[in-house]
Structure formats: C-alpha cells, structure tokens
Design an enzyme around this catalytic site. Structure first.
Site, PDB file in Angstrom:
ATOM      1  N   ASN A   1       0.775  -1.244   0.000  1.00 53.90           N
ATOM      2  CA  ASN A   1       0.000   0.000   0.000  1.00 53.90           C
ATOM      3  C   ASN A   1       0.807   1.295   0.000  1.00 53.90           C
ATOM      4  O   ASN A   1       0.277   2.336  -0.383  1.00 53.90           O
ATOM      5  CB  ASN A   1      -0.933   0.024   1.220  1.00 53.90           C
ATOM      6  CG  ASN A   1      -1.903  -1.133   1.221  1.00 53.90           C
ATOM      7  OD1 ASN A   1      -2.659  -1.313   0.274  1.00 53.90           O
ATOM      8  ND2 ASN A   1      -1.884  -1.938   2.275  1.00 53.90           N
ATOM      9  N   TYR A   2       2.058   1.266   0.444  1.00 55.07           N
ATOM     10  CA  TYR A   2       2.791   2.519   0.613  1.00 55.07           C
ATOM     11  C   TYR A   2       4.103   2.611  -0.168  1.00 55.07           C
ATOM     12  O   TYR A   2       4.681   3.684  -0.268  1.00 55.07           O
ATOM     13  CB  TYR A   2       3.088   2.762   2.102  1.00 55.07           C
ATOM     14  CG  TYR A   2       1.855   3.059   2.908  1.00 55.07           C
ATOM     15  CD1 TYR A   2       1.241   4.309   2.848  1.00 55.07           C
ATOM     16  CD2 TYR A   2       1.268   2.091   3.706  1.00 55.07           C
ATOM     17  CE1 TYR A   2       0.096   4.586   3.571  1.00 55.07           C
ATOM     18  CE2 TYR A   2       0.129   2.353   4.437  1.00 55.07           C
ATOM     19  CZ  TYR A   2      -0.454   3.605   4.364  1.00 55.07           C
ATOM     20  OH  TYR A   2      -1.599   3.864   5.080  1.00 55.07           O
TER      21      TYR A   2
END
Length: 592
Positions: free
Chosen positions: A549-550
């Site tokens: 996600n990051y």
C-alpha cells in the site's frame, strides 16, 4: 532515423566540431529511453479512464452468497447448567460461532463475552431459550467445540481425490462469479464471495469484539452494472435492494455491514487495469511531492512562529505527519474503538521531556492508532515545536484535544492547496517510498549473494514498517518454526564438522571433491543462518502492509533488475499480478 537526423544537422552546422558527436550520442540515448518508456507505458495509458467516468459497459453475475446454516447432528448437544438443550437453528448457529473459538484468547475477554451474550439474546426465537438461558457461565459449548475440531482434522486428512473435488468446485465458482466484462474485456473480480456470518474480532482491545456479524441477504445488496447489460439474477425467492448504473465508481456490489454501519464493496481484482491505473496515479502523485516538499517544509516551519494559534497547530501537525508518518486521524462515533491520528491526538497522548536519554526536547507518544495498534515512540523534535506543544497543552485537561483549532478536513485542504492531490496519506506514501529507496541504496553492496540481498531488502522494508507503525503479534507457530530452523542449523554444522574431518583424512586425489563438499555445506549453512536472522527480525513487524500500500513497486522492481534478484523473491504471484504495470514498465535505472 533520429540518430541520422541529429548527426546530419550537427555536422552541417559544425563539420569540424568532433565534440558534438558526443552530445549527439547523449541526445540519441535520451530520446531512445523516452521512446522506450512511452511504448511501455502506452499499455497502461491506452483507454485511460477519466476522473468521472470509469467504464462504458459493466456486466457480472453478482456476489456469491455463502451456503445456509447446516444444523448440528442430533448427537451433538449444547448444555445449559449441566442439562442438554435443543436449540432453534438461528440460535444454534450463533452458538457454533462461539464454540469454534473456545481455544482462542478472545473468548476469555470480558468485553467479547458480554457483546456475544447480548447479541445472542436478541437472536433467540423460542420462549424457552429466552427464559432459561440467563448466564454465559452456565453454558457448556465443549461438545460442539470438539465436533468442529474433529471436522477440521478430517479436512486436513482428506485424500488427494477428495481435495481434487473441492478444488474443482472452487474453480467452478471462480469461473462463474470471479470474472466480469468491463468495456468488453474479461476482468478478474477481487472478493466475489460474501463474508459468512460470525463474531467480530477487531484488533487490540476493540469495544465491539464479540458482536454478531449478521448474514448478508440479497435484500441488503445494491448491484452496480451498465444499463444495457444482463442484470445478475438474485438467489431464488429473493430480490436485490437496488440495481443502479453508476459508471463513476468501480465497485460491482455494495451493502452496509452491521457492526460499524459502514458500506462494504465487491471490487475488481488488484491486477485489473483500472486498479493498476489508480495505483500508478497514486505513486506518481507521491513522486510529484518530491518537487514540492522543500517549500512545504519551509511553510510549516514559518507557521510555527505565526501569531495565529490555528497556523501554529497546523504547522506542528504537518511536521508530525511528515517526520513520523502519522495518519491524519478522522472523527468517529462514540461506539468506535478509541483510536486516534495526528489531528485527534489528546493532551494525555503526549509527554514532554526537556531532556531524556541524553537527548533534548523529546516528545513521548503513547496512543492507539488504526486497528487499535499501540503507537509508542520517543522522538526528539525541533526546539520551536517543543515550545509550541507546551503552549498547546497549557491550561488543558488530559482528555482535551491537543490540536483544538484544526480538523483532518481542514488539514487536507491546506495540503491540497500546497499541491493538487496532496493529502496526509500521500505524505505517508512519499516518506515510506523515500525511506525504502534510501535504505536499499545504502544496504545493497556488490558481491552479495541473492540471500544476502533479500535480507537487505527486508531490512529496508522493515525500516518503512517501523516508520509507519505496522506491527503484528508474533505468529503462533513462530517458536516452533524457529526451533525447527535451529535444529536444521545445528545439523548442518555437524555435517560441516564431519566433512572437514573427512577432508583432513582424505588422500590427495580426493581432496578437491571433499573441499567442494565443505564449501557447499558452508553455503547451505549461511542460507539457513540468514533465514534465522530474517525471521527473528520480522517477528513482530508486518512487512506486507507497506509493501502493498505505501511502497512504489517500481523501486523494488528496479532494485531486482539492477541486482539480478528474481522478482519472485520479493513479490508472490498475487502481488506480481497487482503490480504488473510496474514490472512491465520499469528498468533498472528507476529511482523514486
């Protein structure tokens, strides 16, 4: 053609200037790389969706509903106060949820027990059940628990043929429900199976743990598809809550879950073109922040000395989001877990230390973040930030807001004014990806084995996970798996000792063979020891959250290509499908 044009143009102007040949070559290489990038990215930009319209046509079969409850056999009983009791199917189903969890720590928690018993009371249909069952402590679920343990063991011990039957049924369901037609293309759906009913667990000490997650009925579900498509048929005897044709969203079905009253969705698989496009845009936004971050940092530093309290609080909040990768925090209803982010921090969540552990101006944070994961950190901050924090907490009670003049909405609005599309989450993505890139550049050196490079990668990923507070409980099987690994290491050491002994005693003609055996065993030992180090270091750190996600996947893909590490060592099959766009377009020279 481009190369010939460059040469002919330059030579016609400066036939004697040989140095121009060098610049022609440079220009040609640059143009070639640009062309390569355009060709690679064209696949993802072709037919790119607009900010409003996401698709022109969408057709699917709707969600797959879990099978109805199958009652327990007659010889399996629930006991109340030592007496067997026959329950109605609805009541019995709830009992099985609790019985399956008897060996889990959740069922020992008072909050879990109270929430379960309260929701269970509401479901009881017969007068006898309502009248008789008054105390959870008098309920005996042990026989039901034993029954499900035995069923679980049966599944584990199924024959190859029995497993094949289940596999074929899963494939049939996937084929029927797991794909949709999006603008004429067959796209995979992410979560086409609706979650079966059960008991809510939550993370940490969630106040709603133990509450009943109700069975989702077709009457709860809104279907989204194109107007000219074949509308999915609901299960027999049922109807949909609503059918809509909204091409500005990408979900296929939606419903409200009963625990928090929030909408949940059936979405496209992460490997779909729309999802890949959204991911790409997300990381490009984070990369654009690189060009603006210095001016944003100058601005929030100026805000620290503003005459306006709101500006000072905003400046310190953005500093925390930048420096510590804190989430912005959102307003919640009173029944939610007491979790906070940057904007919702209270005075009680920080302690100021003029000097601590040899460092000056230290802020000690202690609060529950997302999913009730505790955030505890002691951080030295700028002197002006420290002075502002003392000012913010002055004359306030512990339960008062630290930043009482700002909200998440206003903070994100300010960030968006600094750079279109900028939010606290973009800042988090930017800092996470920047950290990974810096750590990989620092930790990867020439001459490393593939195993050493993977350890370096995981260490870089762990630095990000620590920054983002991605923690986990140690896996239940951790101690056992580590013990098995340590036994392998010990056995390998013994084999090496034996091989060295044989080498010493070997005759000259056999020495080469014995030396190679020692070398091979030593390399195997090194791999096992690297595995041990990696597992121990990642015991309570969740690497997957940041990786999915990051972290811009192009960083990882470029690192793999540059250092000859197979991408399969970093991303599993599902992750490779999700990041197909990055694998397709990235070369080894990419830097975030």
């Amino acid at each position: 053609v481009l190369k010939c044009l460059l040469y002919s143009t330059v030579l016609s102007l400066q036939p004697e200037a040989s140095s121009f040949h060098f610049w022609c070559e440079k220009a040609f290489i640059f143009a070639k790389n640009i062309t390569f990038f355009i060709l690679k990215t064209n696949k993802w930009e072709e037919g790119k969706s607009s900010d409003t319209q996401k698709w022109s046509s969408l057709e699917h079969k709707g969600p797959y509903f879990p099978p109805e409850y199958e009652p327990l056999p007659d010889n399996i009983c629930f006991y109340y106060d030592g007496q067997p009791m026959k329950l109605s199917p609805a009541t019995e189903e709830i009992v099985t949820f609790y019985a399956k969890m008897l060996d889990h720590e959740y069922t020992s928690k008072e909050v879990f027990q109270c929430n379960f018993f309260s929701d269970w009371k509401e479901v009881r249909t017969s007068i006898q059940e309502r009248k008789l069952i008054k105390m959870l402590s008098k309920c005996d679920f042990s026989q039901i628990h034993k029954y499900f343990v035995e069923k679980s063991e049966e599944r584990k011990n199924m024959t190859k043929e029995e497993k094949q039957v289940l596999k074929e049924e899963a494939s049939r369901l996937m084929e029927e429900y797991g794909f949709c037609l999006l603008d004429g293309h067959r796209e995979k759906i992410g979560n086409f199976k609706l979650e079966p009913p059960g008991l809510f667990r939550g993370r940490g000490e969630h106040p709603k743990m133990g509450k009943l997650k109700k069975r989702i009925q077709p009457e709860d579900v809104t279907i989204n598809c194109s107007q000219d498509s074949k509308i999915p048929a609901p299960p027999a005897g049922h109807r949909w809550k609503r059918v809509q044709h909204d091409n500005t969203v990408t979900w296929l079905a939606s419903w409200l879950e009963n625990i928090h009253g929030r909408p949940k969705y059936i979405m496209l698989n992460p490997s779909s073109k729309l999802k890949g496009e959204k991911d790409w845009q997300k990381y490009e936004t984070a990369r654009r922040l690189k060009m603006k971050v210095d001016s944003i940092r100058k601005q929030y530093r100026r805000d620290w000395t503003s005459r306006e309290m709101k500006s000072r609080q905003r400046g310190v909040a953005i500093y925390f989001i930048d420096k510590l990768a804190l989430r912005a925090g959102n307003e919640k209803d009173d029944e939610s877990a007491d979790t906070v982010g940057c904007c919702s921090l209270r005075v009680e969540h920080i302690t100021l230390h003029r000097r601590l552990d040899g460092q000056e101006h230290v802020v000690e944070f202690d609060f529950l973040g997302k999913d009730s994961i505790r955030y505890y950190n002691k951080v030295p901050v700028e002197k002006q930030v420290f002075k502002n924090l003392k000012l913010f907490i002055k004359h306030k009670d512990p339960e008062d807001d630290l930043f009482d003049r700002i909200t998440t909405v206003k903070l994100n609005k300010t960030l968006n004014e600094c750079m279109p599309g900028l939010t606290a989450k973009v800042f988090r993505t930017f800092n996470a990806s920047t950290t990974l890139q810096d750590q990989l550049n620092k930790l990867t050196t020439e001459g490393m084995t593939v195993e050493e490079k993977i350890l370096s990668y995981n260490r870089a990923n762990r630095a990000v996970a620590i920054l983002c507070n991605h923690q986990r409980a140690a896996p239940k099987t951790f101690e056992k798996s580590m013990q098995l690994l340590q036994e392998k290491i010990q056995k390998k050491k013994e084999q090496i000792e034996e091989a060295k002994k044989e080498l010493k005693e070997a005759k000259k003609a056999h020495k080469d063979k014995k030396e190679k055996a020692v070398q091979r065993l030593s390399e195997q030992l090194k791999k096992l020891q690297l595995q041990e180090t990696d597992r121990e270091e990642n015991k309570v750190i969740a690497l997957g959250t940041s990786k999915l996600n990051y972290l811009d996947p192009r960083i990882s893909v470029a690192w793999c290509k540059k250092h000859q590490v197979p991408v399969e060592k970093i991303y599993n099959k599902t992750q490779r499908d999700k990041f197909a766009w990055a694998i397709d377009m990235t070369d080894e020279n990419f830097q975030f």
